[in-house]
Design an enzyme around this catalytic site. Structure first.
Site, PDB file in Angstrom:
ATOM      1  N   ARG A   1       0.463  -1.480   0.066  1.00  0.00           N
ATOM      2  CA  ARG A   1       0.097  -0.087  -0.106  1.00  0.00           C
ATOM      3  C   ARG A   1       0.847   1.128  -0.080  1.00  0.00           C
ATOM      4  O   ARG A   1       1.916   1.571   0.587  1.00  0.00           O
ATOM      5  CB  ARG A   1      -0.676   0.139   0.700  1.00  0.00           C
TER       6      ARG A   1
ATOM      7  N   ARG B   1      -5.854   2.795  -3.823  1.00  0.00           N
ATOM      8  CA  ARG B   1      -5.509   1.791  -2.541  1.00  0.00           C
ATOM      9  C   ARG B   1      -5.625   0.312  -3.318  1.00  0.00           C
ATOM     10  O   ARG B   1      -6.377  -0.097  -3.714  1.00  0.00           O
ATOM     11  CB  ARG B   1      -5.296   2.804  -1.833  1.00  0.00           C
TER      12      ARG B   1
ATOM     13  N   ASP C   1      -6.963  -1.617   1.545  1.00  0.00           N
ATOM     14  CA  ASP C   1      -7.190  -0.491   2.852  1.00  0.00           C
ATOM     15  C   ASP C   1      -8.128  -1.470   3.718  1.00  0.00           C
ATOM     16  O   ASP C   1      -8.558  -1.769   3.997  1.00  0.00           O
ATOM     17  CB  ASP C   1      -8.279   0.714   2.178  1.00  0.00           C
TER      18      ASP C   1
ATOM     19  N   ASP D   1      -9.893  -0.844   7.316  1.00  0.00           N
ATOM     20  CA  ASP D   1     -10.437  -0.016   8.443  1.00  0.00           C
ATOM     21  C   ASP D   1     -10.434  -0.711   9.777  1.00  0.00           C
ATOM     22  O   ASP D   1     -11.510  -1.956   9.897  1.00  0.00           O
ATOM     23  CB  ASP D   1     -11.765   1.253   7.457  1.00  0.00           C
TER      24      ASP D   1
HETATM   25  N1  LIG Z   1     -16.883   2.468  -2.757  1.00  0.00           N
HETATM   26  C1  LIG Z   1     -16.167   2.446  -1.331  1.00  0.00           C
HETATM   27  N2  LIG Z   1     -15.171   3.967  -1.475  1.00  0.00           N
HETATM   28  C2  LIG Z   1     -14.340   4.662  -0.658  1.00  0.00           C
HETATM   29  N3  LIG Z   1     -13.688   5.399  -0.772  1.00  0.00           N
HETATM   30  C3  LIG Z   1     -12.810   5.667   0.343  1.00  0.00           C
HETATM   31  S1  LIG Z   1     -11.664   6.961   0.288  1.00  0.00           S
HETATM   32  N4  LIG Z   1     -12.920   4.311   0.035  1.00  0.00           N
HETATM   33  C4  LIG Z   1     -11.496   3.778   0.886  1.00  0.00           C
HETATM   34  C5  LIG Z   1     -12.266   3.447   2.225  1.00  0.00           C
HETATM   35  O1  LIG Z   1     -12.638   4.406   3.155  1.00  0.00           O
HETATM   36  C6  LIG Z   1     -13.893   4.036  -0.209  1.00  0.00           C
HETATM   37  C7  LIG Z   1     -14.077   2.150  -0.310  1.00  0.00           C
HETATM   38  O2  LIG Z   1     -13.387   1.595   0.005  1.00  0.00           O
HETATM   39  N5  LIG Z   1     -15.045   2.061  -0.944  1.00  0.00           N
END
Ligand SMILES: Nc1nc2nc(S)n(CCO)c2c(=O)[nH]1
Length: 161
Positions: free
Chosen positions: A86, A95, A98, A100
């Site tokens: 990453r 990315r 990710d 979380d």
């Molecule tokens: N659909 C979608 N939109 C996102 N925007 C971000 S920033 N992220 C990264 C996670 O915060 C995402 C994601 O994982 N999925």
């Protein structure tokens, strides 16, 4: 005996071999001596939210059991992101992987590097729908997550397939 906690992790990828990255991340989590992956959601293709000028994501969620403290778990997750290559260039940009940390049993915290429960999880279909798959039936947030998931899906929130 160390305290064992249930924790819930959101996983996402929108660069490279997205599905392989998700699976690799799950393998790294399972291989960690203090983490046991106990439930895994389906994989959902989702339109990017926030920074929308980027490729579609694959998102999923996992329920784990761990003896790690919240910040230790966060560090382990960051380590897995780094191991999988990453690169933290654009904060909201594409990315490879990710991870979380969404929830950790009844833990509530608002530290510099970590807020629990995750502050934006209840507005995000790409988090709520996979989380709904893995949240253990007895979890106190089960109802709230169910309602929030159907709400964001009704609002025609970000595309999720
Ligand atoms: N659909 C979608 N939109 C996102 N925007 C971000 S920033 N992220 C990264 C996670 O915060 C995402 C994601 O994982 N999925």
């Amino acid at each position: 005996a160390p305290c064992v906690l249930d924790a819930y992790i959101a996983l996402g990828s929108n660069v490279g071999e997205r599905e392989r990255m998700l699976k690799e991340a799950l393998i790294h989590l399972e291989q960690h001596p203090d983490i046991e992956v106990i439930r895994v959601s389906g994989i959902y293709e989702t339109d990017p939210v926030g920074y929308t000028d980027q490729p579609a994501f694959l998102n999923m969620a996992a329920a784990i059991r761990t003896t790690l403290e919240p910040l230790e778990l966060l560090r382990a997750m960051l380590g897995i992101e780094n191991q999988l290559g990453r690169t933290r260039d654009i904060r909201w940009g594409p990315r490879t992987i990710d991870l979380d940390l969404l929830l950790m049993d009844g833990t509530v915290m608002d530290a510099e590097e970590l807020t629990l429960p995750h502050p934006r999880m209840m507005e995000r279909a790409f988090v709520l729908v996979p989380l709904r798959d893995v949240l253990l039936p007895a979890h106190t947030l089960k109802e709230q997550v169910e309602e929030a998931a159907s709400r964001v899906l009704q609002d025609g929130g970000e595309g999720i397939s």
